[in-house]
Design a protein around this motif. Structure first.
Motif, short mmCIF file in Angstrom:
data_model
loop_
_atom_site.label_atom_id
_atom_site.label_comp_id
_atom_site.label_asym_id
_atom_site.label_seq_id
_atom_site.Cartn_x
_atom_site.Cartn_y
_atom_site.Cartn_z
N LEU A 1 0.85 -1.20 0.00
CA LEU A 1 0.00 0.00 0.00
C LEU A 1 0.87 1.24 0.00
O LEU A 1 1.44 1.62 1.01
CB LEU A 1 -0.91 0.02 1.24
CG LEU A 1 -2.02 -1.03 1.28
CD1 LEU A 1 -2.91 -0.83 2.50
CD2 LEU A 1 -2.87 -1.01 0.01
N GLU A 2 1.00 1.86 -1.16
CA GLU A 2 1.83 3.06 -1.26
C GLU A 2 0.99 4.28 -1.59
O GLU A 2 1.42 5.41 -1.41
CB GLU A 2 2.89 2.87 -2.36
CG GLU A 2 3.89 1.78 -2.04
CD GLU A 2 4.68 1.32 -3.27
OE1 GLU A 2 5.59 0.52 -3.09
OE2 GLU A 2 4.35 1.76 -4.39
N GLU B 1 -0.47 1.26 -5.81
CA GLU B 1 0.84 1.88 -6.07
C GLU B 1 0.84 3.37 -5.79
O GLU B 1 -0.22 4.00 -5.65
CB GLU B 1 1.22 1.64 -7.54
CG GLU B 1 1.66 0.23 -7.81
CD GLU B 1 2.56 0.13 -9.02
OE1 GLU B 1 2.23 0.73 -10.06
OE2 GLU B 1 3.61 -0.54 -8.92
N ARG B 2 2.05 3.91 -5.77
CA ARG B 2 2.25 5.32 -5.47
C ARG B 2 1.38 6.22 -6.36
O ARG B 2 1.23 5.97 -7.55
CB ARG B 2 3.72 5.68 -5.69
CG ARG B 2 4.14 6.95 -5.02
CD ARG B 2 5.65 7.03 -4.97
NE ARG B 2 6.25 5.75 -4.60
CZ ARG B 2 7.30 5.21 -5.23
NH1 ARG B 2 7.85 5.82 -6.24
NH2 ARG B 2 7.78 4.06 -4.83
N GLY B 3 0.81 7.24 -5.76
CA GLY B 3 0.04 8.20 -6.55
C GLY B 3 -1.37 7.73 -6.86
O GLY B 3 -2.17 8.48 -7.40
N ALA B 4 -1.69 6.47 -6.53
CA ALA B 4 -3.06 5.99 -6.77
C ALA B 4 -3.96 6.44 -5.62
O ALA B 4 -3.49 6.63 -4.50
CB ALA B 4 -3.06 4.47 -6.89
N GLY C 1 -1.00 6.21 -9.93
CA GLY C 1 -1.84 7.32 -10.37
C GLY C 1 -3.26 6.94 -10.75
O GLY C 1 -4.00 7.77 -11.27
N ALA C 2 -3.65 5.69 -10.51
CA ALA C 2 -5.03 5.29 -10.84
C ALA C 2 -6.00 5.91 -9.83
O ALA C 2 -5.62 6.20 -8.69
CB ALA C 2 -5.16 3.78 -10.83
#
Ligand code: G1P
Length: 348
Positions: free
Chosen positions: A236-237, A252-255, A271-272
């Motif tokens: 969990l990022e 992922e990161r940015g999601a 990013g999602a």
């Protein structure tokens, strides 16, 4: 030992996804299929890796492998697997090499095939028992030795299919030079191996351990995605807010996951955005995907695909890069579709 990955194919059975991008860059469990091939070679200690590309696939393949150190070899015309090997002869030199079909996935890697490659063996071929041998190269074994090999035979002599990893010595090059094109007009690697056998060379078959997938058709992609997600640890990022995550989930990161329910195994890429949504098991969302007020499971949504305000759950679906599925408000109540060539839609 060197590695040669073939990534020049057109992937016709995966159209329309492969109209614009080559098959090995399609993501399964969040990563391009090709990454698994390179990682398996590296994991087996092979660091000199060549990738055969075509003028059509080169740009996308280079982009997908930008983080790796590999050499590119250009195959100008799609004239078969044996032809691709011949084109790479200068890169391979006098070294034995692993030939790895870039659309194949092996759960347990390729060490097993390298172990079988010792003194006196001219080739090792990965084999797997299948229910539909007509779709593959098929081997006949005597002990561990392969005595006959046929490409996609109408009447398969066994259920042992050729999986997409082979280990060769440079002895294969003169055999390839003397090949004639097959009925489908290609120089077949299967014929080259049969050539080695006919010369009395020792060619051994080694059965694949764990699962193996040839990602030729859409159903194979979804199944490969499922198999890989089964093994992916949680991570969990990204940002998770007012949501319920159950089972193994990667964010992922940015999601951003907001007001949603996610049941793993599932992968939510960089990013999602997942908002007011349900993401069910065996779903992978690529980077920049948006799923808003919609439900999806057992599916792959590639980079920047959009699923928005769709009433019925999406299942067993693959959305290509930038594809959009949205609801339509207002009258007339109708479906409005803009579909590329060979797209497939099933409406409930
Ligand atoms: C190729 C080979 C075939 C092998 C298969 C494995 O076929 O020609 O012998 O069994 O890969 O993936 P293709 O999938 O390119 O038709």
């Amino acid at each position: 030992m060197k590695g040669l990955i073939l990534a020049a194919g057109r992937g016709t059975r995966l159209r329309p996804l492969t109209h614009t991008r080559p098959k090995p860059v399609i993501r399964v469990a969040g990563r391009p299929i090709l990454h698994y091939a390179v990682d398996n070679l590296l994991e087996a200690g092979i660091e000199e890796i060549g990738v055969v590309v075509s003028p059509e696939t080169e740009k996308d393949i280079r982009e997908a492998l930008s983080g790796y150190r590999v050499r590119y070899v250009l195959q100008e015309e799609p004239q078969g697997l044996a032809h691709a090997v011949a084109v790479a002869q200068e890169f391979l030199g006098e070294s034995p090499f692993v030939l790895y079909l870039g659309d194949n996935l092996f759960q347990k890697g390729i060490r097993r095939f390298l172990q079988a490659f010792q003194e006196g063996v001219s080739a090792v071929i990965a084999l797997v028992r299948v229910e539909n041998p007509r779709q593959f190269g098929v081997a006949v074994l005597e002990g561990e030795r392969i005595v006959r090999l046929l490409e996609k035979p109408k009447e398969p002599p066994s259920d042992l299919a050729v999986a997409g990893v082979y280990v060769f010595t440079p002895e294969v090059f003169p055999v390839i030079q003397n090949l004639k094109p097959s009925a489908r007009g290609e120089y077949e690697i299967t014929d080259a191996i049969q050539g080695l056998i006919d010369q009395g060379k020792r060619v051994v078959g080694v059965e694949v351990e764990g699962w193996w997938k040839d990602t030729g058709r859409p159903a194979d992609l979804l199944d490969a995605n499922r198999l890989l997600l089964e093994e992916l640890p949680s991570r969990l990022e990204g940002e998770v807010e007012a949501s319920q995550l159950t089972g193994r989930v990667v964010v992922e990161r940015g999601a951003r996951v907001v007001g949603s329910t996610v049941i793993g195994p599932a992968f939510i890429g960089k990013g999602a955005v997942v908002e007011g949504a349900y993401i069910g098991p065996f779903t992978s969302l690529g980077p920049g995907v948006r799923v808003v007020r919609s439900e999806v499971e057992y599916s792959i949504l590639e980079d920047h695909a959009v699923l928005e305000d769709v009433a019925l759950r999406l299942q067993e679906s693959i959305l290509g890069v930038g594809a959009e599925v949205k609801s339509r408000n207002g009258l007339p109540r109708a479906h409005r579709l803009i579909l590329g060539d060979l797209s497939q839609v099933e409406l409930a």
